[in-house]
Design a protein around this motif. Structure first.
Motif, PDB file in Angstrom:
ATOM      1  N   PHE A   1      -3.269   5.607   2.391  1.00 28.33           N
ATOM      2  CA  PHE A   1      -3.606   5.907   3.777  1.00 28.33           C
ATOM      3  C   PHE A   1      -2.387   5.704   4.681  1.00 28.33           C
ATOM      4  CE2 PHE A   1      -7.623   4.453   1.900  1.00 28.33           C
ATOM      5  CZ  PHE A   1      -8.431   5.547   2.195  1.00 28.33           C
TER       6      PHE A   1
ATOM      7  N   TYR B   1       2.335  14.074   4.689  1.00 29.54           N
ATOM      8  CA  TYR B   1       0.969  14.169   4.203  1.00 29.54           C
ATOM      9  C   TYR B   1       0.462  15.612   4.256  1.00 29.54           C
ATOM     10  CZ  TYR B   1       0.893   9.088   4.775  1.00 29.54           C
ATOM     11  OH  TYR B   1       1.162   7.764   4.689  1.00 29.54           O
TER      12      TYR B   1
ATOM     13  N   GLY C   1      -6.608   9.505  -0.460  1.00 32.56           N
ATOM     14  CA  GLY C   1      -7.483   8.910   0.532  1.00 32.56           C
ATOM     15  C   GLY C   1      -8.385   9.938   1.183  1.00 32.56           C
TER      16      GLY C   1
ATOM     17  N   VAL D   1     -10.752  10.466   4.783  1.00 35.54           N
ATOM     18  CA  VAL D   1     -11.048   9.973   6.124  1.00 35.54           C
ATOM     19  C   VAL D   1     -11.936  10.984   6.840  1.00 35.54           C
ATOM     20  CG1 VAL D   1      -8.860   8.725   6.267  1.00 35.54           C
ATOM     21  CG2 VAL D   1      -9.002  11.056   7.165  1.00 35.54           C
TER      22      VAL D   1
ATOM     23  N   VAL E   1      -5.228   4.349  10.756  1.00 35.75           N
ATOM     24  CA  VAL E   1      -6.547   4.967  10.583  1.00 35.75           C
ATOM     25  C   VAL E   1      -7.622   3.926  10.914  1.00 35.75           C
ATOM     26  CG1 VAL E   1      -8.137   6.086   8.985  1.00 35.75           C
ATOM     27  CG2 VAL E   1      -5.675   6.500   8.795  1.00 35.75           C
TER      28      VAL E   1
ATOM     29  N   ILE F   1     -11.776   5.633   8.312  1.00 38.56           N
ATOM     30  CA  ILE F   1     -11.602   5.647   6.866  1.00 38.56           C
ATOM     31  C   ILE F   1     -12.934   5.850   6.152  1.00 38.56           C
ATOM     32  CG2 ILE F   1     -11.838   3.155   6.686  1.00 38.56           C
ATOM     33  CD1 ILE F   1      -9.743   3.189   4.487  1.00 38.56           C
TER      34      ILE F   1
ATOM     35  N   CYS G   1      -5.721  -3.740   5.403  1.00 38.49           N
ATOM     36  CA  CYS G   1      -5.813  -3.321   6.800  1.00 38.49           C
ATOM     37  C   CYS G   1      -5.259  -4.408   7.717  1.00 38.49           C
ATOM     38  CB  CYS G   1      -7.258  -2.971   7.166  1.00 38.49           C
ATOM     39  SG  CYS G   1      -8.467  -4.221   6.701  1.00 38.49           S
TER      40      CYS G   1
ATOM     41  N   THR H   1      -5.946   0.717   9.206  1.00 32.01           N
ATOM     42  CA  THR H   1      -5.094   0.647   8.019  1.00 32.01           C
ATOM     43  C   THR H   1      -3.675   0.270   8.430  1.00 32.01           C
ATOM     44  OG1 THR H   1      -4.652   3.023   8.162  1.00 32.01           O
ATOM     45  CG2 THR H   1      -6.460   2.333   6.747  1.00 32.01           C
TER      46      THR H   1
END
Length: 288
Positions: free
Chosen positions: A223, A109, A143, A145, A227, A150, A176, A216
């Motif tokens: 995501f 990421y 995504g 956050v 999270v 989130i 989730c 998540t």
């Protein structure tokens, strides 16, 4: 009053000129697609800049409170990480295993820091505006956050701004799971309160309780897993009687949301391409 009438009569030709110019501009923008798109792009840029100035002014006057919250949050996270590292070390006899696993997952990421500079929280379909765009690597499908949990998903991006579909939007859907329980469901929001939402389709055989955290599950390419989403407040039976529906208190306070991070999963496009290929293969098999 007489002075006003005299002023208008003396400058009536200029006022008529300005009125005709305004009508001409409106007609050009309304009935010409190219000029309309140019006007909308310019207007969006101006509105984005105004939002940014207003956000900067608000940030200046709220720095003390923001610093206090960040200090408390950092203290909480440091205690939590230390406790989890000790527990994981006792279970695996390797105190560095948890850190190595986390770093390995986050290598996939890229993180772009941003600020929320505008948006709504009192509508059924809320939207947020952030001060990062394509020039900074932000694109639709990424995504968003905060330090607490989130926020949502980017749906549009210009050069230096982006629009986020938050979880407090009726069109938002996030997969989730219940932390340490393994059961998963779908996060939805129905416009009742910006602080609460619902997780639906949790199986009837699931074991959990109020106070459990929702996070998540990493099933999507948007995501990473883990999270925070929110805390379970109430548990209900679904209308079909085959699953549970739980109300949760969202981790984020959207009325006081400012600093966020945009998450770019570097392997997202490969995952999407794989899914498209699989779907095309299934369609081809049905035709045959």
């Amino acid at each position: 009053m007489r002075n006003l009438i005299d002023f208008l009569s003396r400058h009536s030709h200029w006022l008529l000129f300005l009125l005709l110019e305004l009508i001409s501009v409106v007609l050009i923008v309304q009935y010409n697609s190219y000029q309309g798109s140019v006007w909308l792009s310019s207007a969006n840029a101006v509105v984005g800049k105004v939002y940014e100035w207003r956000s900067g002014l608000s940030s200046f006057f709220s720095l003390r409170e923001d610093n206090r919250q960040l200090t408390l949050r950092n203290f909480y996270l440091e205690r939590q990480v230390a406790q989890l590292s000790r527990l994981y070390g006792k279970a695996t006899q390797d105190t560095t295993a948890a850190e190595k696993r986390f770093l390995h997952e986050m290598e996939n990421y890229d993180i772009v820091q941003a600020e929320v500079i505008g948006g709504t929280i009192n509508r059924i379909d809320n939207l947020l505006t952030i001060n990062r765009g394509r020039a900074e690597g932000v694109a639709p499908g990424m995504g968003v956050v905060s330090g607490l949990g989130i926020v949502g998903v980017v749906i549009q991006a210009s050069a230096h701004y982006a629009v986020v579909l938050p979880v407090i939007n009726s069109k938002s859907r996030v997969s989730c799971t219940i932390r340490r329980r393994g059961y998963f469901g779908a996060l939805r929001w129905y416009g009742e309160d910006a602080c609460t939402a619902y997780v639906e389709d949790i199986p009837r055989h699931a074991h959990f309780k109020r106070g459990d955290w929702i996070e998540t599950n990493g099933f999507s390419s948007i995501f990473p897993p883990g999270v925070p989403v929110g805390v379970i407040e109430e548990v209900y039976n679904a209308k079909d009687g085959l699953s549970y529906r739980v109300r949760i208190r969202l981790a984020n306070d959207f009325s006081n949301l400012r600093d966020v991070c945009v998450i770019n999963n570097k392997g997202a496009e490969e995952q999407r391409q794989l899914i498209r290929t699989a779907n095309d293969s299934l369609k081809q098999q049905r035709r045959e």
